[in-house]
Write an enzyme that holds these catalytic residues in place. Sequence first.
Site, PDB file in Angstrom:
ATOM      1  N   LEU A   9       0.843  -1.200   0.000  1.00  0.00           N
ATOM      2  CA  LEU A   9       0.000   0.000   0.000  1.00  0.00           C
ATOM      3  C   LEU A   9       0.876   1.247   0.000  1.00  0.00           C
ATOM      4  O   LEU A   9       1.618   1.497   0.951  1.00  0.00           O
ATOM      5  CB  LEU A   9      -0.904   0.004   1.234  1.00  0.00           C
ATOM      6  CG  LEU A   9      -1.731  -1.272   1.475  1.00  0.00           C
ATOM      7  CD1 LEU A   9      -2.623  -1.088   2.686  1.00  0.00           C
ATOM      8  CD2 LEU A   9      -2.544  -1.620   0.241  1.00  0.00           C
ATOM      9  N   ALA A  10       0.788   2.004  -1.075  1.00  0.00           N
ATOM     10  CA  ALA A  10       1.686   3.161  -1.206  1.00  0.00           C
ATOM     11  C   ALA A  10       0.982   4.365  -1.809  1.00  0.00           C
ATOM     12  O   ALA A  10       1.592   5.206  -2.452  1.00  0.00           O
ATOM     13  CB  ALA A  10       2.886   2.765  -2.067  1.00  0.00           C
ATOM     14  N   ARG A  16       1.830  13.742   7.202  1.00  0.00           N
ATOM     15  CA  ARG A  16       2.656  14.010   8.402  1.00  0.00           C
ATOM     16  C   ARG A  16       4.122  14.234   8.067  1.00  0.00           C
ATOM     17  O   ARG A  16       4.893  14.711   8.893  1.00  0.00           O
ATOM     18  CB  ARG A  16       2.495  12.839   9.401  1.00  0.00           C
ATOM     19  CG  ARG A  16       1.146  12.813  10.090  1.00  0.00           C
ATOM     20  CD  ARG A  16       0.872  11.479  10.779  1.00  0.00           C
ATOM     21  NE  ARG A  16       0.436  10.448   9.834  1.00  0.00           N
ATOM     22  CZ  ARG A  16       0.122   9.195  10.181  1.00  0.00           C
ATOM     23  NH1 ARG A  16       0.201   8.821  11.436  1.00  0.00           N
ATOM     24  NH2 ARG A  16      -0.271   8.322   9.264  1.00  0.00           N
ATOM     25  N   LYS A  23       5.484  10.269   0.591  1.00  0.00           N
ATOM     26  CA  LYS A  23       6.143   9.627   1.740  1.00  0.00           C
ATOM     27  C   LYS A  23       6.980   8.423   1.330  1.00  0.00           C
ATOM     28  O   LYS A  23       8.116   8.266   1.773  1.00  0.00           O
ATOM     29  CB  LYS A  23       5.084   9.201   2.763  1.00  0.00           C
ATOM     30  CG  LYS A  23       5.665   8.382   3.902  1.00  0.00           C
ATOM     31  CD  LYS A  23       4.721   8.264   5.071  1.00  0.00           C
ATOM     32  CE  LYS A  23       3.633   7.267   4.851  1.00  0.00           C
ATOM     33  NZ  LYS A  23       2.873   7.013   6.100  1.00  0.00           N
ATOM     34  N   ARG A 309      33.794  12.858  -5.896  1.00  0.00           N
ATOM     35  CA  ARG A 309      32.451  13.016  -6.478  1.00  0.00           C
ATOM     36  C   ARG A 309      32.195  11.926  -7.528  1.00  0.00           C
ATOM     37  O   ARG A 309      33.094  11.155  -7.840  1.00  0.00           O
ATOM     38  CB  ARG A 309      32.316  14.431  -7.029  1.00  0.00           C
ATOM     39  CG  ARG A 309      32.254  15.467  -5.884  1.00  0.00           C
ATOM     40  CD  ARG A 309      32.339  16.874  -6.408  1.00  0.00           C
ATOM     41  NE  ARG A 309      31.361  17.092  -7.464  1.00  0.00           N
ATOM     42  CZ  ARG A 309      31.460  18.064  -8.369  1.00  0.00           C
ATOM     43  NH1 ARG A 309      32.492  18.894  -8.340  1.00  0.00           N
ATOM     44  NH2 ARG A 309      30.545  18.202  -9.297  1.00  0.00           N
ATOM     45  N   ASN A 360      38.442  22.928 -15.802  1.00  0.00           N
ATOM     46  CA  ASN A 360      37.745  22.060 -16.757  1.00  0.00           C
ATOM     47  C   ASN A 360      36.523  22.714 -17.373  1.00  0.00           C
ATOM     48  O   ASN A 360      35.892  22.129 -18.230  1.00  0.00           O
ATOM     49  CB  ASN A 360      37.354  20.738 -16.084  1.00  0.00           C
ATOM     50  CG  ASN A 360      36.451  20.957 -14.889  1.00  0.00           C
ATOM     51  OD1 ASN A 360      36.485  22.026 -14.268  1.00  0.00           O
ATOM     52  ND2 ASN A 360      35.651  19.979 -14.560  1.00  0.00           N
TER      53      ASN A 360
HETATM   54  C1  UD1 Z   1      -1.580   2.019   9.707  1.00  0.00           C
HETATM   55  C2  UD1 Z   1      -2.634   1.152  10.398  1.00  0.00           C
HETATM   56  C3  UD1 Z   1      -2.279   1.102  11.888  1.00  0.00           C
HETATM   57  C4  UD1 Z   1      -0.893   0.518  12.072  1.00  0.00           C
HETATM   58  C5  UD1 Z   1       0.139   1.301  11.260  1.00  0.00           C
HETATM   59  C6  UD1 Z   1       1.462   0.541  11.241  1.00  0.00           C
HETATM   60  C7  UD1 Z   1      -4.708   1.436   9.185  1.00  0.00           C
HETATM   61  C8  UD1 Z   1      -6.072   2.065   9.176  1.00  0.00           C
HETATM   62  N1  UD1 Z   1      -3.941   1.736  10.220  1.00  0.00           N
HETATM   63  O1  UD1 Z   1      -1.674   3.325  10.242  1.00  0.00           O
HETATM   64  O2  UD1 Z   1      -3.231   0.279  12.565  1.00  0.00           O
HETATM   65  O3  UD1 Z   1      -0.543   0.542  13.433  1.00  0.00           O
HETATM   66  O4  UD1 Z   1      -0.277   1.455   9.893  1.00  0.00           O
HETATM   67  O5  UD1 Z   1       2.470   1.286  10.634  1.00  0.00           O
HETATM   68  O6  UD1 Z   1      -4.407   0.691   8.275  1.00  0.00           O
HETATM   69  N2  UD1 Z   1      -2.251   4.080   2.051  1.00  0.00           N
HETATM   70  C9  UD1 Z   1      -2.858   3.801   0.853  1.00  0.00           C
HETATM   71  N3  UD1 Z   1      -4.079   4.358   0.591  1.00  0.00           N
HETATM   72  C10 UD1 Z   1      -4.704   5.157   1.470  1.00  0.00           C
HETATM   73  C11 UD1 Z   1      -4.080   5.422   2.717  1.00  0.00           C
HETATM   74  C12 UD1 Z   1      -2.849   4.854   2.980  1.00  0.00           C
HETATM   75  O7  UD1 Z   1      -2.307   3.076   0.013  1.00  0.00           O
HETATM   76  O8  UD1 Z   1      -5.808   5.636   1.162  1.00  0.00           O
HETATM   77  C13 UD1 Z   1      -0.905   3.517   2.296  1.00  0.00           C
HETATM   78  C14 UD1 Z   1       0.107   4.586   2.682  1.00  0.00           C
HETATM   79  O9  UD1 Z   1       0.767   5.083   1.537  1.00  0.00           O
HETATM   80  C15 UD1 Z   1       1.037   3.826   3.626  1.00  0.00           C
HETATM   81  C16 UD1 Z   1       0.165   2.713   4.194  1.00  0.00           C
HETATM   82  O10 UD1 Z   1      -0.972   2.637   3.388  1.00  0.00           O
HETATM   83  O11 UD1 Z   1       2.132   3.268   2.943  1.00  0.00           O
HETATM   84  C17 UD1 Z   1      -0.241   2.985   5.631  1.00  0.00           C
HETATM   85  O12 UD1 Z   1      -0.891   4.235   5.693  1.00  0.00           O
HETATM   86  P1  UD1 Z   1      -0.597   5.249   6.880  1.00  0.00           P
HETATM   87  O13 UD1 Z   1      -1.368   6.480   6.626  1.00  0.00           O
HETATM   88  O14 UD1 Z   1       0.853   5.362   7.112  1.00  0.00           O
HETATM   89  O15 UD1 Z   1      -1.272   4.462   8.076  1.00  0.00           O
HETATM   90  P2  UD1 Z   1      -0.938   4.618   9.623  1.00  0.00           P
HETATM   91  O16 UD1 Z   1      -1.654   5.779  10.149  1.00  0.00           O
HETATM   92  O17 UD1 Z   1       0.510   4.540   9.843  1.00  0.00           O
HETATM   93 MG    MG Z   2       2.104   4.590   8.561  1.00  0.00          MG
END
Ligand code: UD1
Ligand code: MG
Length: 429
Positions: A9-10, A16, A23, A309, A360
């Site tokens: 999931l990305a 934040r 991110k 470099r 250079n």
């Molecule tokens: C999430 C979990 C939390 C857990 C934590 C661990 C959920 C609701 N919460 O929270 O329980 O403790 O990870 O690190 O899952 N992303 C998507 N689509 C979206 C939103 C997010 O692909 O619509 C991806 C983000 O890019 C990220 C990942 O999902 O890589 C997690 O999302 P993030 O917002 O970091 O969740 P947390 O608040 O950390």
């Molecule tokens: Mg997270």
Amino acid sequence: MKNISIVILAAGFGTRMKSSLPKVLQKISGLPMLYYSIKEAKKLSNDVKVVLFHKAELVKEEMGKYFDDIEYILQDVERYPGTGGALRGIEYNHDKVLILNGDMPLVQSSELEKFLSLEADIVMSHITLNDPSGYGRVVIAEDEVKKIVEEKDANEAEKGIKEVNAGVYLMKKEILDHYIPLLSNENNSKEYYLTDVIFLANDDGKSVRSIEVSEDNFKGVNSKKDLAEAEEIMQERIKDTLMKNGVTIRLPKSVYIESLVEVEGECYIENGVSLLGKTKIKNSHIKSNTIVEDSAIIESQIGPLARIRPKCHIEDTHIGNFTEVKNSTLKGVKAGHLSYLGDSTIDEGTNVGAGTITCNYDGKKKYQTKIGKNVFIGSDTQIVAPVIIEDDVIIAAGTTVTKDVKKGSLAISRSPLKYVENFFYKFFN
Ligand code: UD1
Ligand code: MG
């Protein structure tokens, strides 16, 4: 390879991070965070899908530098935001699906394999932390995971729970197919939480098991502070591996080494050194506070306080303090102090005096300098490129070399010295 599909999931905005860069592209030890998750996932499965939305094209382009067989899926964030929304409509090739958050750069395939050894409808993972803030809390009763409560939705008692959701799940495909469409966004974030699948499945009597993992492997990176903390763990890992392989590192905490750097043979790396990009060091001594970037250093001594470099090949050479080398090949050379050597090739037995500068760049273009074998370059010499200095040449101190120098010659350009006896006493009375 395992018979599983992996989804990373990305798609998130990563608000934040407070950055224009998504991110998952924030770097750890020289590489974007997402690179690490994909790399580890590919060790386990040929079916790796990455869910994108925010700056999807940029993320694809960056990942394209490292991987060419990743399937990208665009999340419908407008209608279905959240980690649960990210999984809507995905079709999987295998019966089991491993889901990883893309903000976990420390995760290793050996840790992920542990999930595969458990039989359950859902295998998840938790970390026990003294400071659980920022994570979803895992509500456990009678040894069973009941649900995960996100921090934003947690009451005071739930906020005190020290078991947090690590953000990796192995779920049966049928669980995802059934529960993802049932998720609701009635929570404080108005998002579809993947974590709610656990509550729904448990409520229906499905088996949910959780394994305890450590933050050193599963840390979620949401802020710049998290990024710095993950960086420290990654750095320790990189340097521990090198030391295990026999590399001597003086004061390792002060040394920064990026992920793609290779250090081979008998090497000594002193404090304050930075080794960046695709640098390769072999049988060499890198002295304190030296920076080497995208270059090869073989059987050489570099620094202290030198800067190498990109695109240098330096072999059997001594580079001393305050010397900068760029896009150059040096073999069997001594450049002990205060020089700039750019776009040059310098051959065996050549001594570069202090204050030698390859000029250079003429303001429009870069030009090459070629220096042969056994050349003695006196201090404070400017070499105006393009220029070729053949073998066995002496360049006198203070010379500006503006044309090619033939084998065996002396090149000298100097204004005559004026000498006035007792001038000091007259001038200052
Ligand atoms: C999430 C979990 C939390 C857990 C934590 C661990 C959920 C609701 N919460 O929270 O329980 O403790 O990870 O690190 O899952 N992303 C998507 N689509 C979206 C939103 C997010 O692909 O619509 C991806 C983000 O890019 C990220 C990942 O999902 O890589 C997690 O999302 P993030 O917002 O970091 O969740 P947390 O608040 O950390
Ligand atoms: Mg997270």
